[in-house]
Design an enzyme around this catalytic site. Structure first.
Site, PDB file in Angstrom:
ATOM      1  N   CYS A 125      -4.444   2.172  -8.279  1.00 42.38           N
ATOM      2  CA  CYS A 125      -4.441   0.695  -8.538  1.00 42.38           C
ATOM      3  C   CYS A 125      -6.090   0.320  -8.438  1.00 42.38           C
ATOM      4  O   CYS A 125      -6.439  -0.169  -9.434  1.00 42.38           O
ATOM      5  CB  CYS A 125      -3.875   0.167  -7.341  1.00 42.38           C
ATOM      6  SG  CYS A 125      -2.050   0.530  -7.308  1.00 42.38           S
ATOM      7  N   LYS A 138      -3.889 -11.130  -7.178  1.00 42.31           N
ATOM      8  CA  LYS A 138      -3.619  -9.964  -7.110  1.00 42.31           C
ATOM      9  C   LYS A 138      -5.175  -8.960  -7.573  1.00 42.31           C
ATOM     10  O   LYS A 138      -5.452  -8.219  -6.727  1.00 42.31           O
ATOM     11  CB  LYS A 138      -2.371  -9.263  -7.963  1.00 42.31           C
ATOM     12  CG  LYS A 138      -2.311  -7.975  -8.170  1.00 42.31           C
ATOM     13  CD  LYS A 138      -2.047  -7.077  -7.004  1.00 42.31           C
ATOM     14  CE  LYS A 138      -2.152  -5.641  -6.921  1.00 42.31           C
ATOM     15  NZ  LYS A 138      -1.066  -4.884  -6.477  1.00 42.31           N
ATOM     16  N   ARG A 150       0.835  -1.080   0.098  1.00 46.08           N
ATOM     17  CA  ARG A 150      -0.039   0.221  -0.063  1.00 46.08           C
ATOM     18  C   ARG A 150       0.913   1.364   0.048  1.00 46.08           C
ATOM     19  O   ARG A 150       1.980   1.341   0.789  1.00 46.08           O
ATOM     20  CB  ARG A 150      -0.833   0.020   1.110  1.00 46.08           C
ATOM     21  CG  ARG A 150      -1.858  -1.102   1.411  1.00 46.08           C
ATOM     22  CD  ARG A 150      -2.137  -1.053   2.886  1.00 46.08           C
ATOM     23  NE  ARG A 150      -0.973  -1.459   3.704  1.00 46.08           N
ATOM     24  CZ  ARG A 150      -1.117  -1.657   5.166  1.00 46.08           C
ATOM     25  NH1 ARG A 150      -2.093  -1.150   5.705  1.00 46.08           N
ATOM     26  NH2 ARG A 150       0.071  -1.914   5.712  1.00 46.08           N
TER      27      ARG A 150
END
Ligand code: UGA
Length: 445
Positions: free
Chosen positions: A266, A210, A157
């Site tokens: 993301c 992912k 993160r």
């Protein structure tokens, strides 16, 4: 023999991975095509804000364990394990991921690898990429070379990049044989010895892990934001609702904060790329719910803009708006797909005078939208404001006191876009304060 590592692509993921691999004791070469970025990194300077990373970078540039180059030849000659950490942005012509940088970096490596090597993909990619790249390797590797491929997704993160890399929740490797697995286990031995769970699987599963993780997190946020839409209409308290369901360990309280929605480099692009990929696979309905997740998320921004308008009696032109926070989350200077910046720009486009302060994000935001008035403190942003919007929950803003802010504003109106302030304390001294999940009395429904 000590492991020699190259990290291809020195963006957020790559710079972090390279510095952390050096911290584990390896000789690391960071490769990028951007010479300016390389020069900065070699001088120990990071082009983005990430707590703890500049120190690590300087430590290992200083120790000589971490070098930077634009030469794939050097990387191929002086490393045996090559991590691919280049970007996979959303394509300009659609929702899918742009694979150009991944493909180019693999091709460039293949041109120069002459002996045995392992290429390890870390970039977030559409499922099927590793299998496609394996065929490319078989086709393009130099005669006599032996190049294996593994997929090892990254879950770091922003804001916790070093910690997440050195002490991850889990390590996931997609492999097609024992040798790549043995090498990855050697690379990560210091992390594994701390008891980090290891998941060994095939390429496809590793790629999917992912995107599944990010899709789940995005869904969780939109789930609570959908309930925020309900409580905004019917009344009720979204934070208490989240606390109450979060006590159920099967649900958990994390990522249930209603607010202005998710952004960043993301989550938004990954849920779009996943939908695009499964559609290509002929499963166009399977991930249809992610379109809803995206829509709920984008409606959060509309809601804050309309709330500001309602608070101002329907009039935005000429009104002074103070915006606190433009990054997509605190402890980051990243404004990619930032809900906060989007809201600030929309208010500006609707005719408001918008002053913006972010502890780290002003420069990046100004690079994208130079016409907002960027200032150096929350006091300046809120000066003479008709309404103040707290849009990114930096610690500095969480600690704001109602009396302090009252001293600088023209009108005591505040949107707590991240639900981090104690509204009762603010109301006590006459603030008109509201935020996501709350029914606002004057709102035109
Ligand atoms: C995300 C994932 O959390 C990482 O595990 C992943 O490795 C990374 O993407 C990636 O794919 O590279 P990041 O983009 O740094 O990490 O940000 P998050 O901490 O996940 O936050 C994403 C957004 O969700 C932020 O805009 C944040 O404000 C928002 N959010 C988060 C909420 O609106 N509510 C919440 O309860 C939690």
């Amino acid at each position: 023999m000590s492991l020699r590592i190259s990290v291809i692509g020195t963006g957020y993921l790559g710079a972090t991975h390279a510095a952390c691999m050096a911290e584990l004791g390896y000789d690391v070469i960071g490769v990028d095509v951007d010479k300016e970025k390389l020069a900065a990194l070699a001088a120990g300077i990071l082009p983005f804000h990430e707590p703890g990373l500049p120190e690590l970078l300087r430590k290992h540039v200083g120790s000589g364990r971490l070098r930077f180059t634009d030469s794939y030849e050097l990387a191929a000659n002086e490393a045996d394990i090559h991590f691919i950490t280049v970007g996979t942005p959303q394509r300009a012509d659609g929702h899918g991921a742009d694979m150009q940088y991944v493909d180019d970096s693999v091709d460039s490596l293949l041109e120069h690898i002459t002996g045995e090597a392992l290429i390890v993909g870390k970039s977030t990619v559409p499922v099927g990429t590793a299998r496609r790249l394996a065929a490319r390797i078989a086709d393009r590797a130099r005669p006599g070379s032996e190049v294996a491929l593994a997929w090892n997704p990254e879950f770091l993160r922003e804001g916790f990049a070093v910690k997440d890399t050195l002490s991850p929740d889990r390590l996931v490797y997609g492999v097609d044989g024992q040798q790549p697995l043995a090498l990855l286990r050697r690379v990560y031995a210091p992390i594994l010895s701390a008891g980090t769970p290891e998941v060994v699987t095939d390429w496809e599963t590793a790629e999917l892990v992912k995107v599944a993780a990010n899709a789940f997190l995005a869904t969780k946020i939109s789930f609570i934001n959908a309930f925020a839409e309900v409580t905004e209409t019917v009344g009720g308290d979204i934070k208490t609702l989240a606390d109450a369901i979060g006590h159920d360990a099967r649900i958990g309280r994390k990522f249930l904060n209603a607010g202005v929605g998710f952004g960043g480099g993301c989550l938004p692009k990954d849920i779009r790329a996943l939908q695009a990929r499964v559609s290509e696979l002929g499963l166009s309905h399977t991930m249809g719910f992610l379109a809803e997740v995206d829509q709920i998320n984008l409606r959060r921004r509309d809601r804050v803009v309309s709330l500001a308008q309602s608070m101002l009696g329907g009039q935005l032109p000429g009104k002074r708006v103070g915006v606190l926070g433009v990054t997509f989350k605190p402890d980051s200077d990243d404004v990619r797909d930032s809900p906060a910046l989007d809201v600030a720009v929309r208010l500006f486009n609707a005719g408001a005078e918008v002053s913006v302060y972010d502890p780290q994000g002003n420069a990046n935001a100004a690079g994208r939208f130079p016409r907002l008035n960027y200032v150096e403190s929350w006091q300046e942003a809120a000066q003479d404001a008709d309404v103040v919007l707290l849009l990114t929950e930096w610690q500095e803003f969480r600690q704001l006191q109602p009396e302090e802010l009252a001293e600088v504003v023209a009108e005591r109106r505040l949107i707590d876009g991240r639900n981090v302030l104690d509204r009762a304390a603010w109301r006590e001294i006459g603030w008109d304060i509201t935020g996501p999940g709350e029914k606002y009395p004057q709102e035109e429904l």
